[in-house]
Design a protein around this motif. Structure first.
Motif, PDB file in Angstrom:
ATOM      1  N   PRO A   1       0.797  -1.229   0.000  1.00 10.02           N
ATOM      2  CA  PRO A   1       0.000   0.000   0.000  1.00 10.02           C
ATOM      3  C   PRO A   1       0.826   1.275   0.000  1.00 10.02           C
ATOM      4  CG  PRO A   1      -0.156  -1.142   2.119  1.00 10.02           C
ATOM      5  CD  PRO A   1       0.478  -2.086   1.160  1.00 10.02           C
ATOM      6  N   PHE A   2       1.989   1.263   0.646  1.00 14.15           N
ATOM      7  CA  PHE A   2       2.795   2.481   0.714  1.00 14.15           C
ATOM      8  C   PHE A   2       3.453   2.819  -0.620  1.00 14.15           C
ATOM      9  CE2 PHE A   2       5.304  -1.083   2.413  1.00 14.15           C
ATOM     10  CZ  PHE A   2       6.376  -1.106   1.539  1.00 14.15           C
ATOM     11  N   LEU A   3       3.445   1.867  -1.566  1.00 11.74           N
ATOM     12  CA  LEU A   3       3.978   2.146  -2.899  1.00 11.74           C
ATOM     13  C   LEU A   3       2.953   2.838  -3.784  1.00 11.74           C
ATOM     14  CD1 LEU A   3       5.863  -1.220  -3.618  1.00 11.74           C
ATOM     15  CD2 LEU A   3       6.820   0.939  -2.787  1.00 11.74           C
ATOM     16  N   THR A   4       1.707   2.743  -3.414  1.00 14.21           N
ATOM     17  CA  THR A   4       0.623   3.296  -4.231  1.00 14.21           C
ATOM     18  C   THR A   4      -0.031   4.514  -3.603  1.00 14.21           C
ATOM     19  OG1 THR A   4       0.174   1.034  -4.984  1.00 14.21           O
ATOM     20  CG2 THR A   4      -1.496   2.697  -5.473  1.00 14.21           C
ATOM     21  N   HIS A   5      -0.022   4.576  -2.271  1.00 11.44           N
ATOM     22  CA  HIS A   5      -0.753   5.633  -1.570  1.00 11.44           C
ATOM     23  C   HIS A   5       0.217   6.507  -0.782  1.00 11.44           C
ATOM     24  CE1 HIS A   5      -4.424   3.486  -2.606  1.00 11.44           C
ATOM     25  NE2 HIS A   5      -3.850   2.391  -2.151  1.00 11.44           N
ATOM     26  N   GLN A   6      -0.037   7.785  -0.802  1.00  8.43           N
ATOM     27  CA  GLN A   6       0.792   8.762  -0.114  1.00  8.43           C
ATOM     28  C   GLN A   6       0.282   8.986   1.306  1.00  8.43           C
ATOM     29  OE1 GLN A   6       3.551   9.990  -1.583  1.00  8.43           O
ATOM     30  NE2 GLN A   6       3.051   8.758  -3.398  1.00  8.43           N
ATOM     31  N   GLY A   7       1.197   9.392   2.172  1.00  6.51           N
ATOM     32  CA  GLY A   7       0.810   9.816   3.512  1.00  6.51           C
ATOM     33  C   GLY A   7       0.689   8.710   4.534  1.00  6.51           C
ATOM     34  N   LEU A   8       1.100   7.494   4.195  1.00  3.83           N
ATOM     35  CA  LEU A   8       1.043   6.401   5.161  1.00  3.83           C
ATOM     36  C   LEU A   8       2.272   6.439   6.070  1.00  3.83           C
ATOM     37  CD1 LEU A   8      -0.167   3.425   2.928  1.00  3.83           C
ATOM     38  CD2 LEU A   8      -1.501   4.672   4.628  1.00  3.83           C
ATOM     39  N   ASP A   9       2.080   6.111   7.312  1.00  2.00           N
ATOM     40  CA  ASP A   9       3.181   6.025   8.275  1.00  2.00           C
ATOM     41  C   ASP A   9       3.656   4.575   8.305  1.00  2.00           C
ATOM     42  OD1 ASP A   9       5.026   6.475  10.208  1.00  2.00           O
ATOM     43  OD2 ASP A   9       3.609   6.927  11.817  1.00  2.00           O
ATOM     44  N   VAL A  10       4.699   4.268   7.563  1.00  2.00           N
ATOM     45  CA  VAL A  10       5.192   2.896   7.421  1.00  2.00           C
ATOM     46  C   VAL A  10       6.210   2.625   8.526  1.00  2.00           C
ATOM     47  CG1 VAL A  10       6.252   1.213   5.883  1.00  2.00           C
ATOM     48  CG2 VAL A  10       4.855   3.059   4.936  1.00  2.00           C
ATOM     49  N   LEU A  11       5.912   1.644   9.380  1.00  2.00           N
ATOM     50  CA  LEU A  11       6.773   1.367  10.528  1.00  2.00           C
ATOM     51  C   LEU A  11       7.887   0.387  10.201  1.00  2.00           C
ATOM     52  CD1 LEU A  11       4.125   1.084  13.408  1.00  2.00           C
ATOM     53  CD2 LEU A  11       5.256   3.107  12.464  1.00  2.00           C
ATOM     54  N   VAL A  12       7.744  -0.383   9.125  1.00  2.00           N
ATOM     55  CA  VAL A  12       8.758  -1.368   8.749  1.00  2.00           C
ATOM     56  C   VAL A  12       9.204  -1.079   7.323  1.00  2.00           C
ATOM     57  CG1 VAL A  12       9.279  -3.813   8.437  1.00  2.00           C
ATOM     58  CG2 VAL A  12       7.730  -3.098  10.257  1.00  2.00           C
ATOM     59  N   SER A  13      10.480  -0.907   7.139  1.00  2.00           N
ATOM     60  CA  SER A  13      11.019  -0.623   5.808  1.00  2.00           C
ATOM     61  C   SER A  13      11.560  -1.905   5.179  1.00  2.00           C
ATOM     62  CB  SER A  13      12.136   0.418   5.909  1.00  2.00           C
ATOM     63  OG  SER A  13      13.192  -0.048   6.745  1.00  2.00           O
ATOM     64  N   GLY A  14      11.799  -1.847   3.883  1.00  2.00           N
ATOM     65  CA  GLY A  14      12.411  -2.964   3.173  1.00  2.00           C
ATOM     66  C   GLY A  14      11.446  -4.001   2.650  1.00  2.00           C
ATOM     67  N   LYS A  15      10.142  -3.743   2.729  1.00  2.00           N
ATOM     68  CA  LYS A  15       9.153  -4.682   2.205  1.00  2.00           C
ATOM     69  C   LYS A  15       9.015  -4.457   0.697  1.00  2.00           C
ATOM     70  CE  LYS A  15       7.875  -6.443   6.198  1.00  2.00           C
ATOM     71  NZ  LYS A  15       8.016  -7.872   6.545  1.00  2.00           N
ATOM     72  N   THR A  16       9.523  -5.398  -0.086  1.00  2.00           N
ATOM     73  CA  THR A  16       9.508  -5.235  -1.540  1.00  2.00           C
ATOM     74  C   THR A  16       8.650  -6.289  -2.240  1.00  2.00           C
ATOM     75  OG1 THR A  16      11.531  -6.580  -1.717  1.00  2.00           O
ATOM     76  CG2 THR A  16      11.809  -4.191  -1.531  1.00  2.00           C
ATOM     77  N   ASP A  17       8.145  -7.276  -1.496  1.00  2.00           N
ATOM     78  CA  ASP A  17       7.336  -8.309  -2.127  1.00  2.00           C
ATOM     79  C   ASP A  17       5.894  -7.819  -2.247  1.00  2.00           C
ATOM     80  OD1 ASP A  17       7.012  -8.240   0.584  1.00  2.00           O
ATOM     81  OD2 ASP A  17       6.733 -10.395   0.826  1.00  2.00           O
ATOM     82  N   TYR A  18       5.059  -8.664  -2.831  1.00  2.00           N
ATOM     83  CA  TYR A  18       3.665  -8.285  -3.039  1.00  2.00           C
ATOM     84  C   TYR A  18       2.881  -8.340  -1.728  1.00  2.00           C
ATOM     85  CZ  TYR A  18       4.718  -8.665  -8.018  1.00  2.00           C
ATOM     86  OH  TYR A  18       5.260  -8.507  -9.265  1.00  2.00           O
ATOM     87  N   SER A  19       1.722  -7.686  -1.745  1.00  2.00           N
ATOM     88  CA  SER A  19       0.960  -7.458  -0.525  1.00  2.00           C
ATOM     89  C   SER A  19      -0.107  -8.516  -0.247  1.00  2.00           C
ATOM     90  CB  SER A  19       0.301  -6.075  -0.597  1.00  2.00           C
ATOM     91  OG  SER A  19      -0.352  -5.741   0.596  1.00  2.00           O
ATOM     92  N   PHE A  20      -0.756  -9.031  -1.276  1.00  2.00           N
ATOM     93  CA  PHE A  20      -1.881  -9.955  -1.101  1.00  2.00           C
ATOM     94  C   PHE A  20      -1.406 -11.391  -1.324  1.00  2.00           C
ATOM     95  CE2 PHE A  20      -5.623 -12.333  -2.422  1.00  2.00           C
ATOM     96  CZ  PHE A  20      -6.605 -11.867  -1.561  1.00  2.00           C
ATOM     97  N   VAL A  21      -1.637 -12.313  -0.355  1.00  2.00           N
ATOM     98  CA  VAL A  21      -2.216 -12.048   0.954  1.00  2.00           C
ATOM     99  C   VAL A  21      -1.105 -11.972   1.999  1.00  2.00           C
ATOM    100  CG1 VAL A  21      -4.397 -13.186   0.395  1.00  2.00           C
ATOM    101  CG2 VAL A  21      -2.565 -14.531   1.415  1.00  2.00           C
ATOM    102  N   SER A  22      -1.473 -11.510   3.200  1.00  2.00           N
ATOM    103  CA  SER A  22      -0.488 -11.332   4.265  1.00  2.00           C
ATOM    104  C   SER A  22       0.001 -12.673   4.805  1.00  2.00           C
ATOM    105  CB  SER A  22      -1.108 -10.510   5.396  1.00  2.00           C
ATOM    106  OG  SER A  22      -0.302 -10.548   6.553  1.00  2.00           O
TER     107      SER A  22
END
Length: 234
Positions: free
Chosen positions: A98-119
């Protein structure tokens, strides 16, 4: 899609901003705690809960000890299988974080480069929680609670959409329940064989614990008691 969140026409994105917005208002130390809890802490807590349940089952004994231990073994196995099933799902959906598509998110963990769905985190914790519920309802309720908290943390951290979490819950539950009959049919005989083993039986039932959960009678004690009664009668 950020505009959709502002207009409220996308509940998934809208809820993402609402939950992640809590991180902006929280103290820095709380966000750091949520980062650790959501990334590692709840997974560790789930493992410890399974171990605690196993310890309780083996101490109690009873005729269902073998089947309960088999169900506990199935819980982490179900989580592993669910994660493997998720690999092609992620590759097929290819949903960006989500942080790659939407602005203004407070991302607490960096380095997530894989896909989002599903968790993966939601999938693992829910599969283990459902597997734990099959083994023991009391511990299972706690496990399901941990899984729900894990899902909330993943959204709070800004690394997953709510539907990523819901999809993980559905996948973990489906694998744990649908494959449970086959898993139990395969695992229960193995656990029963271990239970009969003089060396490894303690893994299933505590030493000195009978099938009805009572303290086992020491060999020869009953005969000695009978002899004493006969002596008194004489």
């Amino acid at each position: 899609m950020a505009g959709l969140a502002e207009s409220g026409s996308n509940p998934d994105v809208d809820l993402l901003y609402d939950i992640n917005g809590l991180a902006k208002d929280a103290p820095a130390w709380f966000d750091r705690a949520m980062e650790y809890v959501g990334e590692y802490g709840l997974l560790l807590a789930m493992v410890l809960l399974v171990v605690w349940c196993w310890w309780s089952v083996r101490r109690r004994g009873g005729e269902d000890a073998a089947s309960s231990v088999a169900a506990l073994i199935w819980a982490p196995l179900a989580a592993g299988i669910a994660v493997l099933v998720n690999v092609p799902i992620r590759g097929f959906v290819e949903r960006p974080r989500p942080f790659l598509t939407h602005q203004g998110l407070d991302v607490l963990v960096s380095g997530k480069t894989d896909y989002s769905f599903v968790s993966d985190h939601a999938t693992i914790t829910m599969a283990m929680g459902v597997g734990l519920f099959v083994a023991n309802r009391k511990f299972g309720f706690f496990g399901l609670g941990l899984a729900l908290l894990e899902g909330f943390c993943r959204i709070y951290m800004g690394v997953h959409y709510p539907t990523d979490v819901v999809g993980g819950f559905a996948l973990g539950t489906a694998v744990a329940l649908l494959l449970s009959p086959v898993a139990m049919a395969l695992l229960t005989p193995v656990v029963k064989a271990v239970e009969r083993s003089p060396r490894a039986g303690w893994l299933v039932r505590a030493r000195g614990r009978s099938y009805d959960g009572q303290d086992a009678v020491i060999p020869g004690a009953r005969r000695e008691a009978g002899t004493e009664e006969r002596d008194l009668a004489a």
